[in-house]
Structure formats: structure tokens, C-alpha cells
Design an enzyme around this catalytic site. Structure first.
Site, PDB file in Angstrom:
ATOM      1  N   HIS A 197      -0.684  -0.088  -9.639  1.00 53.79           N
ATOM      2  CA  HIS A 197      -1.460  -1.067  -8.851  1.00 53.79           C
ATOM      3  C   HIS A 197      -1.872  -2.236  -9.745  1.00 53.79           C
ATOM      4  O   HIS A 197      -3.042  -2.610  -9.832  1.00 53.79           O
ATOM      5  CB  HIS A 197      -2.691  -0.389  -8.233  1.00 53.79           C
ATOM      6  CG  HIS A 197      -3.098  -1.041  -6.942  1.00 53.79           C
ATOM      7  ND1 HIS A 197      -3.436  -0.344  -5.812  1.00 53.79           N
ATOM      8  CD2 HIS A 197      -3.211  -2.340  -6.600  1.00 53.79           C
ATOM      9  CE1 HIS A 197      -3.755  -1.168  -4.834  1.00 53.79           C
ATOM     10  NE2 HIS A 197      -3.617  -2.401  -5.291  1.00 53.79           N
ATOM     11  N   ASP A 202       4.497  -0.307  -6.987  1.00 48.89           N
ATOM     12  CA  ASP A 202       3.235  -0.659  -7.652  1.00 48.89           C
ATOM     13  C   ASP A 202       2.075   0.106  -7.022  1.00 48.89           C
ATOM     14  O   ASP A 202       0.957   0.050  -7.515  1.00 48.89           O
ATOM     15  CB  ASP A 202       2.977  -2.171  -7.535  1.00 48.89           C
ATOM     16  CG  ASP A 202       1.750  -2.595  -8.331  1.00 48.89           C
ATOM     17  OD1 ASP A 202       1.700  -2.276  -9.536  1.00 48.89           O
ATOM     18  OD2 ASP A 202       0.837  -3.227  -7.753  1.00 48.89           O
ATOM     19  N   ARG A 232       0.861  -1.185   0.000  1.00 52.11           N
ATOM     20  CA  ARG A 232       0.000   0.000   0.000  1.00 52.11           C
ATOM     21  C   ARG A 232       0.897   1.235   0.000  1.00 52.11           C
ATOM     22  O   ARG A 232       1.916   1.279   0.720  1.00 52.11           O
ATOM     23  CB  ARG A 232      -0.910   0.039   1.234  1.00 52.11           C
ATOM     24  CG  ARG A 232      -2.121  -0.880   1.173  1.00 52.11           C
ATOM     25  CD  ARG A 232      -3.131  -0.459   0.083  1.00 52.11           C
ATOM     26  NE  ARG A 232      -4.273  -1.354  -0.009  1.00 52.11           N
ATOM     27  CZ  ARG A 232      -4.397  -2.370  -0.866  1.00 52.11           C
ATOM     28  NH1 ARG A 232      -3.421  -2.636  -1.724  1.00 52.11           N
ATOM     29  NH2 ARG A 232      -5.485  -3.104  -0.887  1.00 52.11           N
ATOM     30  N   GLU A 266      -2.492   7.546  -4.851  1.00 52.36           N
ATOM     31  CA  GLU A 266      -2.813   6.910  -6.129  1.00 52.36           C
ATOM     32  C   GLU A 266      -4.288   7.007  -6.530  1.00 52.36           C
ATOM     33  O   GLU A 266      -4.622   6.908  -7.706  1.00 52.36           O
ATOM     34  CB  GLU A 266      -2.405   5.431  -6.120  1.00 52.36           C
ATOM     35  CG  GLU A 266      -3.292   4.554  -5.228  1.00 52.36           C
ATOM     36  CD  GLU A 266      -2.889   3.083  -5.275  1.00 52.36           C
ATOM     37  OE1 GLU A 266      -1.697   2.785  -5.143  1.00 52.36           O
ATOM     38  OE2 GLU A 266      -3.786   2.235  -5.433  1.00 52.36           O
TER      39      GLU A 266
HETATM   40  P1  NAI Z   1      -1.745 -11.286   4.787  1.00 49.29           P
HETATM   41  O1  NAI Z   1      -2.788 -10.841   5.760  1.00 49.29           O
HETATM   42  O2  NAI Z   1      -1.717 -12.727   4.379  1.00 49.29           O
HETATM   43  O3  NAI Z   1      -0.286 -10.909   5.343  1.00 49.29           O
HETATM   44  C1  NAI Z   1       0.028  -9.687   5.958  1.00 49.29           C
HETATM   45  C2  NAI Z   1       1.123  -9.957   6.955  1.00 49.29           C
HETATM   46  O4  NAI Z   1       1.526  -8.705   7.503  1.00 49.29           O
HETATM   47  C3  NAI Z   1       0.680 -10.842   8.132  1.00 49.29           C
HETATM   48  O5  NAI Z   1       1.592 -11.905   8.301  1.00 49.29           O
HETATM   49  C4  NAI Z   1       0.690  -9.888   9.320  1.00 49.29           C
HETATM   50  O6  NAI Z   1       1.028 -10.535  10.548  1.00 49.29           O
HETATM   51  C5  NAI Z   1       1.756  -8.906   8.900  1.00 49.29           C
HETATM   52  N1  NAI Z   1       1.686  -7.650   9.624  1.00 49.29           N
HETATM   53  C6  NAI Z   1       0.596  -7.016  10.141  1.00 49.29           C
HETATM   54  N2  NAI Z   1       0.970  -5.901  10.788  1.00 49.29           N
HETATM   55  C7  NAI Z   1       2.319  -5.832  10.676  1.00 49.29           C
HETATM   56  C8  NAI Z   1       3.294  -4.903  11.146  1.00 49.29           C
HETATM   57  N3  NAI Z   1       2.942  -3.833  11.867  1.00 49.29           N
HETATM   58  N4  NAI Z   1       4.581  -5.142  10.836  1.00 49.29           N
HETATM   59  C9  NAI Z   1       4.962  -6.232  10.130  1.00 49.29           C
HETATM   60  N5  NAI Z   1       4.076  -7.156   9.662  1.00 49.29           N
HETATM   61  C10 NAI Z   1       2.784  -6.943   9.949  1.00 49.29           C
HETATM   62  O7  NAI Z   1      -1.918 -10.324   3.530  1.00 49.29           O
HETATM   63  P2  NAI Z   1      -1.413 -10.599   2.049  1.00 49.29           P
HETATM   64  O8  NAI Z   1      -2.485 -11.252   1.257  1.00 49.29           O
HETATM   65  O9  NAI Z   1      -0.053 -11.200   2.093  1.00 49.29           O
HETATM   66  O10 NAI Z   1      -1.321  -9.090   1.499  1.00 49.29           O
HETATM   67  C11 NAI Z   1      -0.322  -8.197   1.954  1.00 49.29           C
HETATM   68  C12 NAI Z   1      -0.627  -6.808   1.426  1.00 49.29           C
HETATM   69  O11 NAI Z   1      -0.513  -6.792   0.007  1.00 49.29           O
HETATM   70  C13 NAI Z   1      -2.085  -6.343   1.688  1.00 49.29           C
HETATM   71  O12 NAI Z   1      -2.173  -5.705   2.939  1.00 49.29           O
HETATM   72  C14 NAI Z   1      -2.343  -5.385   0.561  1.00 49.29           C
HETATM   73  O13 NAI Z   1      -2.086  -4.101   1.044  1.00 49.29           O
HETATM   74  C15 NAI Z   1      -1.324  -5.748  -0.499  1.00 49.29           C
HETATM   75  N6  NAI Z   1      -1.922  -6.177  -1.777  1.00 49.29           N
HETATM   76  C16 NAI Z   1      -1.527  -5.531  -2.913  1.00 49.29           C
HETATM   77  C17 NAI Z   1      -2.027  -5.903  -4.149  1.00 49.29           C
HETATM   78  C18 NAI Z   1      -1.576  -5.224  -5.413  1.00 49.29           C
HETATM   79  O14 NAI Z   1      -2.179  -5.446  -6.479  1.00 49.29           O
HETATM   80  N7  NAI Z   1      -0.534  -4.409  -5.388  1.00 49.29           N
HETATM   81  C19 NAI Z   1      -3.018  -6.982  -4.260  1.00 49.29           C
HETATM   82  C20 NAI Z   1      -3.320  -7.628  -3.002  1.00 49.29           C
HETATM   83  C21 NAI Z   1      -2.796  -7.217  -1.810  1.00 49.29           C
END
Ligand code: NAI
Length: 357
Positions: free
Chosen positions: A305, A268, A244, A273
């Protein structure tokens, strides 16, 4: 029986194509889904466009369609029963305000591989100067000056957030023979067994040649990449952000690039954005000076994105959305419902306290 009317906002060609392909196959596999009439609008959902949802049973929206209390009220008043987010994040929807008025479902995961692979693609493009080479050879310029890269093998990558996407990205990095350091509040044992070492942010800033962000945007993580953290990083560090935009203070990043402290950045996502990405501004004057300056840098790559955008992810988004709608019509809820009351904004499918809506 009257067909179910689904009105899509912010629908692009690829959304239309994936839903039109998915629906017949889904109905064949799930004959209990009533006939659906899908109406696609390119425009975003807003007070000016909400009337397009008249007569709809379901409104299907994306990351930049805002549903605040007033919008929830309007949609519910029109008879809309369900807001189906075709994305995982829901910071654009006031779930608390929707509670008791209109149900909200989302697609919690569609392809962690798509995002992780895009991060790897940006990294390789940047450090092997592929974006420069592509332009040169199209102009029959075959000079190699200025295209020197570096090996990923043996380099240290720091991964912040080792959930679904971070874990996939780590697997890719291990395949390249990189050393992986990680930071997450909930370390993943499977990754530790593979040789990943969890540490704190201070060590990550100090030790890593490459940093990749895969954690959500929260109060705690907002602007985690800023002037102070950049100053602690290795000179020439490569920063990847496919998570993000708000995780990075863009002006501080620009300063880091100008001072040569940051060797390259692959973005990305971008803080501001929402009014820019997903639209064609070629031929227009872009007002955002920070973005314009970042894009002008030879060592910054920006994609808009796009990391999620694979056929596989789009097919999963369409299937899960249709599944959410079918289950909602049959059971009045879905496992992917965002329930304010019992789940503290987590999906509970009404299972924790019955149908608490
Ligand atoms: P997820 O929920 O599986 O993993 C997120 C991880 O971040 C978890 O392991 C969590 O414990 C950790 N986390 C939470 N707070 C934290 C902190 N303060 N410090 C360090 N780690 C922390 O989510 P997923 O599916 O892996 O997605 C990750 C991110 O990717 C999403 O939050 C979203 O913003 C982004 N995303 C971007 C896309 C794109 O097209 N560019 C598409 C889908 C998601």
C-alpha cells in the site's frame, strides 16, 4: 490561548516529518490557525490505546484505525471534537455513529499522479523483469536468460474506474502508445476525445492484455476479479491492483497464476492487508498462506500500500489536514467534513442544510 492538541495514531516517520515540516509554513500562511501541539503515536487507535488521546482536541488517524460507535462515544466523552482522517477512504470509520457526537473530516484527494505512476512503475517492473535483473546484477550475474519482456506499445489496456487516478493512468498508457479500453459507470468525455473507448466488462476481460483497477471497493465491485472473470481473460493477462485488495479474490488469482492463465500480477493492496501491511514481519512466520504463495511467484510483485507515498502526496495530506482543522476551528465544519445526515456519507461542509451536525 491554549495550544490546540492534535494526537496522531499510526504515525510513521514519514507522517511525523511531513506534518512537522508543514505546520510552521502553514501557520505563517494562515496566522488564524492557533498554535498547535502535535503528539505522534506509532500505535493504532484501539480500546487499549485510546487513553493516549486524553486532553486532545483533534485525533488524526489513518486507514487502519477503527472508529466504531463505542470509540466515537469514548473520544467524544474525552472532549475530542474532531477526527481528522489523513486519507481519502473512510470505510474504517462509522460515520453514522459519529454523527451528533464528533465531527469527521478527510483528505479527499492528495495526488492521483502518485498512485497512477506507481501502477505504471509496477507494470514496467513486471513486464521488463526489472525486479529479477536488479537481483541478478547485484550478484554479478549478467545473463539475460529468462528476462524477455514485451513492448507496451500497441498493447490493449483495460482501465476499470476512470476517476482521478484512472484518468492519470490512462494518460500514461496513451503516452506509451497503448490502446485503452475503459469501464466506468460515469464515462469521462475528456478521455473519449483522447481515443479511449468505454465498453462493458465482458469485452474488457476478452480484449485486454493488461487490466488495471482504479474503482472503489463497494458491494458491486468486491471480488470482481474472480475465477469466472479470470477464465474469460486473455491467456497471459497482466493484472494491476493499486485500488483496494477486496476487488480481487486472492485465492482465485493464485489459481489463475498457477494455471498460467494470468501472466503476471502487480498488487499494491491485498484483501487481508490490515494486519500485515505497514509492519516489518521479516524474521517472522507469515500466517497468510495465500499471500506467502503469491509472493513466492516469480511473476507477482507486491508492494505494501505504497502507491500514495510520495513527498508531494504527503505534503498535500498534511496541508489539507491542517486546512480541515483550521476551518473546523473557525467555522465548526469543513468542506471535507463527512456528514451522515445530509450528504449520505458525502462531504457537504454543512452547506446543504446549514450546520446539520
Ligand atoms: P475517484 O472517485 O476519482 O474515481 C473512482 C472512479 O470509479 C469513478 O469514476 C467512479 O465512477 C468509478 N466507479 C465507481 N463504481 C464503479 C463500478 N462499480 N465500476 C466501475 N467504476 C466504478 O477515486 P480515485 O481518487 O481515482 O481513487 C480510486 C481508488 O484508488 C480509491 O477508491 C482507492 O481505493 C484507491 N486508492 C489507493 C491508494 C494507494 O495508495 N494504493 C491511494 C488512494 C486511493
Amino acid at each position: 490561548m491554549k495550544p490546540i492538541r492534535i494526537v496522531f495514531f499510526d504515525a510513521k516517520d514519514y507522517d511525523i516529518q511531513s506534518f512537522e515540516t508543514a505546520l510552521p509554513a502553514y501557520r505563517e500562511a494562515h496566522p488564524d490557525l492557533p498554535e498547535c501541539e502535535m503528539k505522534f503515536f506509532d500505535t493504532r487507535l484501539s480500546a487499549d490505546t485510546v487513553n493516549l488521546a486524553k486532553g486532545a482536541d483533534v485525533v488524526c488517524i489513518f486507514v487502519n484505525d477503527i472508529v466504531d460507535g463505542a470509540m466515537a462515544e469514548t473520544l467524544a466523552g474525552m472532549g475530542v471534537k474532531l477526527i481528522a482522517l489523513r486519507c481519502a477512504g473512510y470505510n474504517n470509520v462509522d460515520v453514522e455513529a459519529c454523527f451528533g457526537k464528533i465531527h469527521v473530516v478527510r483528505v479527499p484527494a492528495y495526488s492521483p499522479y502518485a498512485v497512477a505512476e506507481h501502477a505504471a512503475a509496477l507494470l514496467l517492473t513486471s513486464i521488463r523483469r526489472i525486479h529479477k535483473a536488479y537481483i541478478r546484477t547485484r550478484d554479478f550475474n549478467f545473463s539475460l536468460n529468462g528476462l524477455t519482456g514485451f513492448d507496451l506499445h500497441g498493447k490493449t489496456v483495460g482501465v476499470i474506474g476512470t476517476g482521478k487516478i484512472g484518468a492519470c493512468f490512462i494518460d500514461i498508457c496513451l503516452g506509451f502508445g497503448m490502446k485503452v479500453l475503459a469501464f466506468d459507470k460515469f464515462p469521462n468525455e475528456r478521455l473519449k476525445e483522447k481515443g479511449v473507448r468505454y465498453t462493458d466488462l465482458e469485452e474488457l476481460w476478452k480484449e485486454c492484455d493488461i487490466l488495471s483497477l482504479h474503482c472503489p471497493l463497494t458491494d458491486e465491485t468486491a471480488h470482481m476479479i474472480n475465477r469466472d472473470s479470470i477464465a474469460k481473460m486473455k491467456k497471459g493477462v497482466v493484472i494491476l491492483n493499486t485500488s483496494r485488495g477486496g476487488l480481487i479474490d486472492s485465492e482465485d488469482l493464485l489459481e489463475g497464476i498457477k494455471s498460467r492463465q494470468v501472466g503476471a500480477a502487480c498488487l499494491d493492496v491485498y484483501e487481508e492487508e490490515s494486519s500485515i501491511f505497514f509492519h516489518d514481519f521479516s524474521g517472522h512466520i507469515v500466517e497468510d498462506d495465500t499471500l506467502a504463495r503469491l509472493i513466492s511467484m516469480p511473476n507477482v510483485i507486491v508492494s505494501s500500500h505504497q502507491a500514495f507515498l510520495t513527498q508531494d502526496a504527503l505534503a498535500n495530506i498534511a496541508d489539507t489536514t491542517l486546512d480541515n482543522i483550521r476551518t473546523f476551528l473557525a467555522e465548526g465544519t469543513s468542506v471535507n467534513e463527512l456528514c451522515y445526515k445530509c450528504g449520505k456519507l458525502q462531504e457537504c461542509g454543512g452547506k446543504k442544510s446549514g450546520k446539520c451536525f
